[in-house]
Write a protein that holds these residues in place. Structure first.
Motif, PDB file in Angstrom:
ATOM      1  N   MET A 165       0.845  -1.187   0.000  1.00  0.00           N
ATOM      2  CA  MET A 165       0.000   0.000   0.000  1.00  0.00           C
ATOM      3  C   MET A 165       0.886   1.246   0.000  1.00  0.00           C
ATOM      4  SD  MET A 165      -3.165  -0.927  -0.089  1.00  0.00           S
ATOM      5  CE  MET A 165      -3.923   0.641   0.289  1.00  0.00           C
ATOM      6  N   SER A 166       0.623   2.142  -0.928  1.00  0.00           N
ATOM      7  CA  SER A 166       1.368   3.405  -1.004  1.00  0.00           C
ATOM      8  C   SER A 166       0.367   4.478  -1.404  1.00  0.00           C
ATOM      9  CB  SER A 166       2.508   3.312  -2.027  1.00  0.00           C
ATOM     10  OG  SER A 166       3.282   4.499  -2.030  1.00  0.00           O
ATOM     11  N   THR A 167       0.070   5.360  -0.464  1.00  0.00           N
ATOM     12  CA  THR A 167      -1.005   6.322  -0.674  1.00  0.00           C
ATOM     13  C   THR A 167      -0.494   7.755  -0.564  1.00  0.00           C
ATOM     14  OG1 THR A 167      -1.635   5.966   1.644  1.00  0.00           O
ATOM     15  CG2 THR A 167      -2.829   4.713  -0.016  1.00  0.00           C
ATOM     16  N   ARG A 168      -1.434   8.705  -0.696  1.00  0.00           N
ATOM     17  CA  ARG A 168      -1.019  10.098  -0.890  1.00  0.00           C
ATOM     18  C   ARG A 168      -1.337  11.008   0.282  1.00  0.00           C
ATOM     19  NH1 ARG A 168      -4.375  10.367  -6.370  1.00  0.00           N
ATOM     20  NH2 ARG A 168      -5.403   8.643  -5.310  1.00  0.00           N
ATOM     21  N   GLU A 169      -2.003  10.479   1.281  1.00  0.00           N
ATOM     22  CA  GLU A 169      -2.478  11.350   2.353  1.00  0.00           C
ATOM     23  C   GLU A 169      -1.938  10.873   3.698  1.00  0.00           C
ATOM     24  OE1 GLU A 169      -4.002  14.021   1.705  1.00  0.00           O
ATOM     25  OE2 GLU A 169      -4.679  13.719  -0.364  1.00  0.00           O
ATOM     26  N   ALA A 170      -1.139  11.701   4.365  1.00  0.00           N
ATOM     27  CA  ALA A 170      -0.603  11.361   5.675  1.00  0.00           C
ATOM     28  C   ALA A 170      -1.209  12.234   6.775  1.00  0.00           C
ATOM     29  CB  ALA A 170       0.917  11.490   5.683  1.00  0.00           C
ATOM     30  N   ASP A 171      -2.327  12.874   6.450  1.00  0.00           N
ATOM     31  CA  ASP A 171      -3.101  13.629   7.442  1.00  0.00           C
ATOM     32  C   ASP A 171      -4.285  12.745   7.852  1.00  0.00           C
ATOM     33  OD1 ASP A 171      -4.190  16.322   8.650  1.00  0.00           O
ATOM     34  OD2 ASP A 171      -5.832  15.476   7.465  1.00  0.00           O
ATOM     35  N   ARG A 198       6.417   6.205  16.473  1.00  0.00           N
ATOM     36  CA  ARG A 198       6.523   6.296  15.020  1.00  0.00           C
ATOM     37  C   ARG A 198       5.498   7.329  14.562  1.00  0.00           C
ATOM     38  NH1 ARG A 198       9.543   1.792  12.929  1.00  0.00           N
ATOM     39  NH2 ARG A 198       9.439  -0.136  14.159  1.00  0.00           N
ATOM     40  N   ASP A 199       5.824   8.073  13.520  1.00  0.00           N
ATOM     41  CA  ASP A 199       4.972   9.155  13.044  1.00  0.00           C
ATOM     42  C   ASP A 199       4.184   8.714  11.797  1.00  0.00           C
ATOM     43  OD1 ASP A 199       6.000  10.873  15.097  1.00  0.00           O
ATOM     44  OD2 ASP A 199       7.850  11.027  13.927  1.00  0.00           O
ATOM     45  N   HIS A 200       3.422   9.625  11.249  1.00  0.00           N
ATOM     46  CA  HIS A 200       2.561   9.285  10.108  1.00  0.00           C
ATOM     47  C   HIS A 200       3.408   8.907   8.882  1.00  0.00           C
ATOM     48  CE1 HIS A 200      -0.687  12.235  11.845  1.00  0.00           C
ATOM     49  NE2 HIS A 200      -0.263  11.344  12.730  1.00  0.00           N
ATOM     50  N   TYR A 201       2.925   7.905   8.141  1.00  0.00           N
ATOM     51  CA  TYR A 201       3.672   7.476   6.963  1.00  0.00           C
ATOM     52  C   TYR A 201       2.718   6.801   5.985  1.00  0.00           C
ATOM     53  CZ  TYR A 201       7.969   6.072   4.517  1.00  0.00           C
ATOM     54  OH  TYR A 201       8.990   5.926   3.617  1.00  0.00           O
ATOM     55  N   ALA A 202       2.570   7.394   4.820  1.00  0.00           N
ATOM     56  CA  ALA A 202       1.643   6.844   3.820  1.00  0.00           C
ATOM     57  C   ALA A 202       2.371   6.183   2.649  1.00  0.00           C
ATOM     58  CB  ALA A 202       0.737   7.960   3.296  1.00  0.00           C
ATOM     59  N   ARG A 203       3.696   6.323   2.599  1.00  0.00           N
ATOM     60  CA  ARG A 203       4.438   5.880   1.422  1.00  0.00           C
ATOM     61  C   ARG A 203       4.519   4.354   1.303  1.00  0.00           C
ATOM     62  NH1 ARG A 203      10.134   8.498   1.256  1.00  0.00           N
ATOM     63  NH2 ARG A 203       8.793  10.306   1.647  1.00  0.00           N
ATOM     64  N   ALA A 204       4.541   3.654   2.414  1.00  0.00           N
ATOM     65  CA  ALA A 204       4.662   2.186   2.380  1.00  0.00           C
ATOM     66  C   ALA A 204       4.014   1.625   3.642  1.00  0.00           C
ATOM     67  CB  ALA A 204       6.122   1.765   2.289  1.00  0.00           C
ATOM     68  N   HIS A 226       0.139  -0.173  -4.520  1.00  0.00           N
ATOM     69  CA  HIS A 226      -1.313  -0.184  -4.640  1.00  0.00           C
ATOM     70  C   HIS A 226      -1.912   0.951  -3.812  1.00  0.00           C
ATOM     71  CE1 HIS A 226      -1.181  -3.831  -6.949  1.00  0.00           C
ATOM     72  NE2 HIS A 226      -0.389  -4.362  -6.035  1.00  0.00           N
ATOM     73  N   SER A 227      -3.008   1.474  -4.340  1.00  0.00           N
ATOM     74  CA  SER A 227      -3.628   2.672  -3.789  1.00  0.00           C
ATOM     75  C   SER A 227      -4.900   2.334  -3.019  1.00  0.00           C
ATOM     76  CB  SER A 227      -3.986   3.618  -4.939  1.00  0.00           C
ATOM     77  OG  SER A 227      -4.959   3.016  -5.779  1.00  0.00           O
TER      78      SER A 227
END
Length: 414
Positions: A99-105, A334-340, A371-372
């Motif tokens: 999973m790799s998405t665009r929103e880390a908010d 650990r902080d927010h992470y949407a890349r992987a 994948h999104s």
């Protein structure tokens, strides 16, 4: 649609005291009849963004790996040592590690993962539950209670699909309050007739979709008040041994209620389990709090669905709005992470026991095809038999592809 909103209609509908008596009688036999004609989905929503690198995609030995060790499962994957019961049912579940998405908010990620669309001020998109409700409503003729139930949290709404596909929000205690009316039953008919006259007047004045939706909700209200299917919310009617097996936690009660609702015919149930925004003390929080509850409830849910022959027609989807950073911060968080990050999916024809996709040795990058949110939603809807070429028209006239135009993740569906 909140429980308060729905309950307001119940109050306006007047007294149906006899219905309350029916609620305490024998729904169980019917609720446990697995002979459903349609498929269902249970979304286990992990609000806050769980640290999936510590649950489903461990990097043991890497600087980013943390202290948890991987353990073998009944599938061809390894998962966290603090999920031993889930490990025993992993042959029924698969992990999407790419999973790799665009929103880390939080808010934007929550919306994106629930709808397959990034937030847009010009349009509000329908969520998973609303889409499933809309697409399966013609198959739900025997369902007297709301088709989209959200347990322990509000989920996301129906967007432009309208309030008749909004989530019915209930607490994890299973007590749907405001159903017991002190008035006499004989006043019901007069009150219902008056309300229907008012609703019909609004519709004749062409007050838009909201007036029509209101009338639908009124009809549903009257139906639900006399329905013994409401017993599905009563987890306290389960034997104590069953409740112990799920765990007498909010998640345990929520998963048990979800099983009862699916048995009754509800096509989409979301169970909210928040508290994963672990910017500090992530490992102690996971080991001592979140993972024991998740392990017990999720494994019991899968076991029950298998034993009752329902997993073949019930999709299970586990996810949050994103993952968390491979880097461990100064507060041992650990902080927010949407890349992987990872999601888990199973049932309803989804191949179990495998992992889709790979990440780098430190967990920072997806090294296979990524994948999104759209792809995950498309896969889930396809498993439910919902055509992905379906499109809707938003309130402002824009065509909207279902699942944001995502495509099925290869390797999960036969």
């Amino acid at each position: 649609m909140t429980r308060r909103h729905f309950a307001a209609h119940l109050a306006a509908g007047g007294a149906m005291l006899a219905a309350a008596n029916h609620f305490t009688t024998a729904l169980a036999a019917g609720a446990r009849d697995p002979k459903r004609q349609h498929k269902s989905a249970i979304l286990l929503w992990m609000g806050g963004g769980p640290s999936t690198i510590d649950l489903w995609d461990l990097k043991s030995g890497a600087d980013t790996g943390g202290p948890f060790k991987p353990i073998a499962t009944t599938g061809d994957v390894q998962i966290c040592e603090h999920l031993p019961k889930v490990a025993q049912v992993m042959r029924h579940l698969s992990i999407v590690r790419s999973m790799s998405t665009r929103e880390a908010d939080h808010n934007r990620g929550r919306y994106y993962l629930h709808t397959g669309y990034i937030p847009n001020p010009d349009v509000t998109h329908p969520s998973y539950g609303a889409v499933v409700s809309r697409e399966l409503e013609r198959e739900l003729k025997d369902l007297q209670i709301p088709p989209f139930v959200s347990i322990g949290g509000p989920s996301e709404g129906p967007g432009f699909l309208g309030m008749s596909h909004a989530p019915f929000v209930v607490g994890t205690d299973g007590d749907v309050r405001n159903l017991k009316m002190p008035d006499a039953e004989k006043r019901l008919a007069d009150r219902m007739q008056m309300l229907q006259t008012i609703e019909a007047g609004f519709i004749r004045q062409r007050r838009g979709q909201a007036a029509a939706d209101h009338a639908k909700i009124l009809d549903k209200t009257a139906s639900v008040m006399t329905s013994q299917q409401m017993q599905a919310f009563r987890v306290d009617q389960e034997p104590d041994a069953v409740r112990e097996r799920y765990g007498k936690s909010s998640l345990g009660n929520g998963c048990l209620m979800a099983r009862r609702l699916v048995e009754t015919g509800v096509p989409f149930v979301e169970v909210d389990f928040g508290g994963w925004d672990n910017h500090q003390n992530v490992f102690d929080t996971l080991k001592d709090d979140k993972l024991p509850q998740l392990d017990q409830a999720m494994s019991a849910l899968v076991e029950d669905l298998v034993q009752r022959g329902l997993l073949e027609s019930t999709l299970i989807l586990w996810m949050g709005e994103f993952g968390r950073t491979p880097r461990i911060n100064a507060n041992v968080g650990r902080d927010h992470y949407a890349r992987a990050w990872s999601a888990v999916i199973g049932g309803c024809g989804v191949q179990g026991g495998i992992a889709i996709g790979e990440t780098s040795e430190d967990g920072a990058q997806v090294t296979s095809e990524s994948h999104s949110a759209e792809d995950l939603m498309a896969t889930a809807l396809a498993a439910l038999g919902i055509p992905l070429n379906r499109s809707y028209t938003s309130n402002n006239g824009r065509p909207m592809k279902i699942a944001g135009g995502g495509t099925v993740i290869p390797g999960l569906l036969g």
